[in-house]
Design a protein around this motif. Structure first.
Motif: not given
Length: 480
Positions: A293, A306, A308, A327, A342-344
Motif C-alpha cells: 500500500n 488498498y 487492508n 496496520f 486498517y491498511a497494511n
C-alpha cells in the motif's frame, strides 16, 4: 497459453513456459535414458520449475494477477475473512468468489499454475529411478517429489473438499507419468496417499542435501509440507512431530526484522522463496504491486486499491504486540498519512520492482505444532510452543490458561495475525469449518465484499476450469 490435460504431455522436454528454460533444454537433446544418468539435465528441469513458480502470465495469460505461486497464495487470502480490498479492481473476482466459477478465467489460476509443473516433476521422476545411488540424482529426485506432493496438496485443497470425513469424495486427477489421455478425478484419500508418499520419500532422499540458497526446497521444506498435510488429514501426533523437526535450524525474527517489509528472502525464518530482481520482475504483475500500500507505482499504493486487515482481526491483536504496527490504526499513521485505517504496511518493497517472494516461513510451524499438540491431548506442550513464538511478538504475553476449544481458538487467532497475507487463512477456514463472515456490525469490508457464506457451502470449493471440462470428458464438475 492454455494448459489442459490434452496438453499435459506436450513435448517431453518442454517442462515450463519460461522462455529461458525452453532454450536451455531443447527437446532434441535429451531422452529418458540420458535423464537417468544426467544430473545437469534433471537439474535444468527442476530449475525450470522454480523459475515458472515466480513467472508472469503462465496460468491465465496477460493477467496481472498471474505471477506464479505467490499470486495463488495472495488470491486465496483474498477469499478469507481476514483481508479486504477498498476498490473493485484486480483480485475482486477472488474477493467476491466469482473467480471460483468454471467459466471465469480465474478458476484456471491454481489449476494452470501447478499441473504443468507436475508434468515437469514427472519427467524427472520418470528419468531418475528410485533405486539410484548417485547422491546428486537422489537430491534432484527428492526435490521433484517434494514439489509434486506440494502441488497436489494445493490442487486438492482448492478443487476438492477437506480431508476428514470426505475421504471417498472426488478430488483432482492424478498424473504420475506423461500421457496424452485425460484422467478422471481421483478420490480425496487417493490424492492424499500420493501426497504423503511423495513427501515421505522426498524427506529421505533430501536427508544429506545442502542447498545453495532457499530458492530450492530441502529436507526441512519437505518436512514443513508434510506437517501441513498431516494437520489437514487429522494425523495430529505426526503433524506435531514433523513441524517440530522442520523448524529446527531456523530462528524467529525480532521486531526490526519482522517489520522490514517481507521483501527479501534472506532472513532467519525464510524456508522457501524466490529471489527476484528487476530483470525478471515487473512492478505491476507482482505481489508487491498489488499488496504494498505504500508503493506509489503499484495498484495498491498508486491507484488506491488498498489491501487492508479485517477490523475484527485487527481488534484481536494486543496493543503490546508489535505486529499491530503492521496496520494503520484508526487514528492514522504519521509516516503514511494518506493511507486509510486498517491498511497494511506489512508488505513493503523499497526497490519498487525487485522485491523477492517468501513462500514459507518457519513461524508457520509453531502454530501447526501447537494446534496438533492441543488436539493430541498434550495441552501443556501446546501452550509452551505457543508461548515460545508469541512472547517474541508481544513482550506482555503470558502462558495461556485456556484449554480445549478455547486454546485451539487462541492458537488459530495467533496464526492468522502472524501469517496475514501469506496464503493460509482461507485454507484454514475450510479445514476448520469456519464460514465467511464479513457482514457484521461495524465491518470495514466494502459493500461489494460485505456478505457471508455458511460453513459447507459449495463456494468453498473451486469448480474445475471450463477448458479442462471441454478437453477431458472424464471430468465430473463440482457444484456451482
Amino acid at each position: 497459453m492454455k494448459k489442459t490435460v490434452i496438453a499435459f504431455a506436450f513435448l517431453l522436454a518442454l517442462t515450463s513456459c519460461d522462455k529461458d528454460f525452453l532454450d536451455t533444454v531443447p527437446e532434441s537433446t535429451i531422452n529418458k535414458d540420458q535423464l537417468a544418468t544426467s544430473a545437469s539435465a534433471n537439474q535444468a528441469i527442476v530449475s525450470g520449475i522454480y523459475s515458472a513458480l515466480r513467472s508472469y502470465g503462465l496460468a491465465i495469460g496477460s493477467n496481472h494477477e498471474d505471477y506464479g505461486h505467490k499470486s495463488v497464495l495472495a488470491a486465496m487470502d483474498m477469499m478469507s475473512n481476514d483481508m479486504l480490498m477498498t476498490k473493485s479492481s484486480w483480485y475482486q473476482s477472488f474477493y467476491t468468489y466469482v473467480g471460483r466459477q468454471q467459466t471465469n478465467s480465474r478458476s484456471r489460476l491454481v489449476w494452470n499454475t501447478y499441473y504443468p509443473q507436475i508434468k515437469s516433476t514427472n519427467i524427472v521422476l520418470g528419468g531418475i529411478p528410485s533405486t539410484t545411488t548417485d547422491q546428486e540424482l537422489k537430491a534432484i529426485r527428492g526435490q521433484a517429489l517434494a514439489l509434486r506432493g506440494y502441488f497436489y496438496f494445493m490442487l486438492a485443497r482448492t478443487y476438492g473438499p477437506t480431508y476428514v470425513g470426505n475421504e471417498t469424495k472426488l478430488c483432482v486427477p492424478i498424473y504420475q507419468e506423461l500421457t496424452l489421455e485425460g484422467k478422471a478425478r481421483s478420490t480425496v484419500s487417493e490424492v492424499y496417499a500420493l501426497i504423503e508418499a511423495d513427501l515421505k520419500e522426498a524427506i529421505e532422499l533430501l536427508s544429506t542435501y545442502k542447498r545453495q540458497n532457499n530458492d530450492s526446497v530441502d529436507k526441512s521444506v519437505a518436512e514443513a509440507f508434510l506437517a501441513d498435510v498431516y494437520l489437514e488429514m487429522g494425523k495430529y501426533p505426526e503433524a506435531a512431530n514433523m513441524a517440530h523437526d522442520a523448524r529446527q535450524n531456523y530462528t524467529l525474527l525480532n521486531e526490526a526484522e519482522w517489520m522490514n517489509g517481507f521483501y527479501i528472502t534472506k532472513s532467519n525464518e525464510t524456508m522457501w522463496g524466490a529471489t527476484l530482481n528487476s530483470s525478471i520482475s515487473t512492478f505491476v504483475a507482482n505481489f508487491f504491486g498489488h499488496f504494498d500500500n505504500t508503493n506509489p507505482s503499484g495498484y495498491a499504493g498508486g491507484m488506491g486499491v488498498y489491501k487492508n486487515i479485517d477490523k475484527n482481526l485487527y481488534n484481536s491483536i494486543s496493543d503490546t504486540d508489535f505486529r499491530k504496527k503492521a496496520f494503520v490504526p484508526p487514528s492514522g499513521n504519521s509516516i503514511y498519512p494518506s493511507l486509510p485505517a486498517y491498511a497494511n504496511i506489512k508488505f513493503r518493497d523499497p526497490t519498487i520492482d525487485a522485491g523477492s517472494y517468501i513462500y514459507l516461513r518457519s513461524s508457520q510451524l509453531y502454530y501447526i505444532e501447537a494446534e496438533a499438540l492441543a488436539r493430541s491431548g498434550k495441552e501443556a506442550s501446546a501452550k509452551e510452543v505457543l508461548y515460545e513464538i508469541t512472547i517474541t511478538r508481544d513482550p506482555s504475553y503470558v502462558l495461556s490458561t485456556n484449554s480445549g476449544s478455547a486454546l485451539i481458538q487462541e492458537i488459530i487467532v495467533q496464526k492468522r495475525i502472524e501469517l496475514w497475507g501469506e496464503g493460509y487463512a482461507w485454507y484454514d477456514m475450510k479445514r476448520l469449518g469456519v464460514g465467511l463472515t464479513r457482514d457484521y456490525i461495524g465491518s470495514n469490508h466494502p459493500a461489494f465484499g460485505k456478505f457471508n457464506i455458511p460453513v459447507g457451502d459449495n463456494k468453498f470449493i473451486f469448480q474445475i476450469p471450463q477448458a479442462e471440462i471441454d478437453a477431458n470428458p472424464l471430468i465430473v464438475q463440482n457444484p456451482l
